[in-house]
Design a protein around this motif. Structure first.
Motif, mmCIF file in Angstrom:
data_model
loop_
_atom_site.group_PDB
_atom_site.id
_atom_site.type_symbol
_atom_site.label_atom_id
_atom_site.label_comp_id
_atom_site.label_asym_id
_atom_site.label_seq_id
_atom_site.Cartn_x
_atom_site.Cartn_y
_atom_site.Cartn_z
ATOM 1 N N ASN A 130 2.383 -14.021 -58.912
ATOM 2 C CA ASN A 130 1.508 -13.076 -59.617
ATOM 3 C C ASN A 130 1.095 -12.012 -58.605
ATOM 4 O O ASN A 130 0.072 -12.120 -57.930
ATOM 5 N N TRP A 138 5.195 -14.675 -67.825
ATOM 6 C CA TRP A 138 5.440 -16.112 -67.787
ATOM 7 C C TRP A 138 6.169 -16.634 -69.013
ATOM 8 O O TRP A 138 6.938 -17.604 -68.921
ATOM 9 N N ARG A 142 9.511 -18.679 -68.356
ATOM 10 C CA ARG A 142 9.612 -20.060 -68.848
ATOM 11 C C ARG A 142 10.839 -20.221 -69.743
ATOM 12 O O ARG A 142 11.537 -21.248 -69.682
ATOM 13 N N GLU A 154 5.193 -21.525 -59.540
ATOM 14 C CA GLU A 154 4.305 -20.354 -59.621
ATOM 15 C C GLU A 154 3.524 -20.204 -58.322
ATOM 16 O O GLU A 154 2.886 -21.148 -57.861
ATOM 17 N N SER A 156 0.384 -18.358 -57.123
ATOM 18 C CA SER A 156 -0.765 -17.611 -57.629
ATOM 19 C C SER A 156 -1.749 -17.230 -56.529
ATOM 20 O O SER A 156 -2.914 -16.937 -56.806
ATOM 21 N N PHE A 172 0.999 -21.971 -65.211
ATOM 22 C CA PHE A 172 2.283 -21.602 -65.798
ATOM 23 C C PHE A 172 3.479 -22.297 -65.172
ATOM 24 O O PHE A 172 4.503 -22.472 -65.817
ATOM 25 N N SER A 176 2.187 -25.149 -59.178
ATOM 26 C CA SER A 176 1.684 -23.830 -58.792
ATOM 27 C C SER A 176 1.036 -23.906 -57.410
ATOM 28 O O SER A 176 0.427 -24.922 -57.057
#
Length: 370
Positions: A130, A138, A142, A154, A156, A172, A176
């Protein structure tokens, strides 16, 4: 130059934080282990994930993830070419190969169609970030991962507190990542987290590759500080939003200004840093000269990100930026200005005026767009 009058970042550490850290430091291992467990429990609850696991930093967590998924020699992982340099190095560390895909021009995030075009027989995972607080697409990522049976990871780190379709980042990926080493609203020079809903994956990460506790665990002092900062995240993000608004107001004195981009499905967007994209008339060399001028005047500016294929390790391995023209264009014209909650209106005015003067000094005029 190290003695900047306006620093790029400032960690949020209060006297109460220091006192709590002193208490934990004086106590025995039981309290220290409890501090790490408390952070993991807090983050998992806030993000709505079943598990959160603390590491010394996110690269340790990423290497653990790749090993836990059985990704290693002969495998490929698709990543954004416009990303954190340790992403590629962590993939190499487990013996796999990063495959670089181009980004979306507006958001700076991994382009799902271009990622799909790089999938081959050896592809095992897609790792998307991100970027600068802007959630990636996303739903599309996905779908790509699902069609090809790939793990979706992910990153983040740069988007804490942001949301896509009202869902917070960190929700997501199959797993992550968050890294807390610099610049963000929760940061202290150390620490990383992996969050996931996969209990078997979490157990594997806790055991480590050798069947025992992993050696790259977070310190208790880091955990105490990060939990305190996360607890006041809303207030910190509000203060950073005020700084971002000040930048937006002052920087409109430039000709040709466009507002920072926020995609239609991004419901909460907090930039990781205040990123200025220079106009097309500026070369990478001109951008670098502007950064040098700002730093010479005591303002700690820097290029935002270097494409991964320009990293020394990548060049040594023969990687090129073929097919990543958008990454080149965005990376060569980006300047990250100082950005933290402690900046005031006078600071912002000085930074923007110095930026304007520097852009004229390089002989390219003053037109800038975001």
């Amino acid at each position: 130059m190290s003695d900047f009058k306006i620093r790029a970042e400032a960690w949020d550490i209060t006297p109460a934080d220091r006192e709590r850290m002193h208490v934990v430091a004086r106590e025995g291992p039981a309290l220290q282990e409890a501090a790490i467990a408390a952070l993991e429990t807090h983050v998992a609850a806030v993000l709505g994930r079943r598990h959160a696991l603390a590491f010394a930093h996110a690269a340790c967590g990423l290497e653990g993830l790749l090993k836990a998924y059985g990704i290693g020699p002969g495998d490929e992982v698709i990543v954004s070419a416009y990303s954190w340099y340790e992403i590629a190095r962590s993939i190499w560390q487990v013996g796999a190969t990063p495959v670089f895909a181009d980004i979306d021009y507006w958001s700076g995030t991994l382009n799902p169609e271009k990622a799909a075009a790089r999938i081959g027989p050896a592809t095992r995972a897609i790792l998307a970030a991100n970027t600068n607080g802007h959630p990636a697409d996303w739903e599309a990522l996905r779908a790509v991962a699902g069609r090809h049976g790939l793990v979706l990871i992910e990153d983040s780190t740069e988007a804490l507190g942001c949301a896509y379709d009202h869902t917070p980042v960190g929700r997501f990926g199959d797993a992550s990542l968050f890294d807390f080493r610099a610049r963000g609203p929760v940061a202290c020079g150390a620490g990383g987290l992996v969050v996931t809903d996969d209990t078997r994956l979490a157990e594997s990460l806790r055991q480590g590759p050798a069947g025992g506790p992993h050696a790259d665990s977070m310190s208790a002092l880091t955990a105490v500080l990060l939990q305190a900062q996360w607890g006041r995240l809303d207030a910190t993000l509000a203060a950073r939003a005020r700084v971002s608004a000040l930048y937006a107001r002052f920087i409109r004195s430039f000709e040709g200004i466009k507002d920072p981009y926020t995609g239609p499905r991004v419901t909460t967007h907090h930039p990781f840093t205040f990123l200025v994209h220079l106009g097309a008339r500026f070369s990478r060399q001109a951008r670098d000269a502007i950064v040098d001028d700002l730093r010479a005047d005591g303002i700690e500016a820097r290029p935002y990100a270097t494409p991964l294929y320009r990293d020394m390790y990548c060049r040594q391995k023969g990687f090129s930026g073929a097919g990543c023209g958008i990454t080149d264009k965005i990376a060569d014209r980006g300047i990250a200005l100082p950005f933290h909650a402690g900046l005031g209106e006078e600071d912002i005015a000085l930074i923007v005026e110095t930026l304007k003067d520097a852009s004229i000094n390089v002989g390219a005029g003053s037109a800038i767009y975001l």
